[in-house]
Design an enzyme around this catalytic site. Sequence first.
Site, short mmCIF file in Angstrom:
data_model
loop_
_atom_site.label_atom_id
_atom_site.label_comp_id
_atom_site.label_asym_id
_atom_site.label_seq_id
_atom_site.Cartn_x
_atom_site.Cartn_y
_atom_site.Cartn_z
N PHE A 7 40.55 -35.21 45.16
CA PHE A 7 39.88 -36.50 45.55
C PHE A 7 40.54 -37.61 44.92
CE2 PHE A 7 36.43 -39.75 45.92
CZ PHE A 7 36.32 -39.83 47.37
N GLY A 8 40.93 -38.25 45.85
CA GLY A 8 41.63 -39.71 45.48
C GLY A 8 40.82 -41.07 45.81
N TYR A 9 40.64 -41.84 44.99
CA TYR A 9 39.74 -43.29 45.29
C TYR A 9 40.27 -44.45 44.42
CZ TYR A 9 38.27 -41.93 40.72
OH TYR A 9 38.32 -41.72 39.11
N GLY A 10 41.37 -44.11 43.89
CA GLY A 10 42.18 -45.40 43.09
C GLY A 10 43.46 -45.36 43.01
N SER A 11 44.19 -45.34 42.07
CA SER A 11 45.84 -45.44 42.15
C SER A 11 45.96 -43.87 42.72
CB SER A 11 46.26 -45.30 40.58
OG SER A 11 45.86 -44.27 39.84
N GLU A 86 45.42 -38.35 33.81
CA GLU A 86 44.12 -38.69 33.92
C GLU A 86 43.20 -38.54 32.61
OE1 GLU A 86 43.07 -40.33 36.49
OE2 GLU A 86 44.94 -39.99 37.69
#
Length: 178
Positions: A7-11, A86
């Site tokens: 799940f990606g939500y930023g960079s 991360e």
Amino acid sequence: MSDLWVFGYGSLLWNPGFPVAETRVARLQDWHRSFCMSSIHHRGTPERPGLVLALDHAPGAVCHGIAFRVEAGHAEATLAYLRERELISSAYLETRQEVTLAEGGVLGDVLTYVIDPGHEQYCTLTLEEQAQIIAGATGGRGPNDEYLENTARHLHELGLPDADLDWLVTRVRQVKAG
């Protein structure tokens, strides 16, 4: 190892850094995207920390983002890459979450990095405080405002604008303009 969903939500939206086989618009329940992590590596320094986005737990909140599918043959290398990227300071926790797809359906066991609220890099700041920090910080991956602008732009391109990020983009530009 089977296919890996992330799940990606930023960079990750604009710089995943791993081979993506498929993307799907998705939402994560009970978490919100927030500049709640002090950045001393990527977007700031120990002397002048910046801020990066993290998922902060908030019952009832929703975070819209992208579910990335990584084919099984790339899953192990992708997991190693993401852990190096991360977990650089252990402020993120590696979790597996369930996300709801925009076109319907649910994906379980989606790799999702969330903030550790007990970590020293966790912070709760007003939007104005965030803007002041973002306007002046630069780290190993570049200026903090570049990170903000790239994320906000990509969310718009996906049809998923974030009102707080949009406000921050405008305010940071004002701060930088003096």
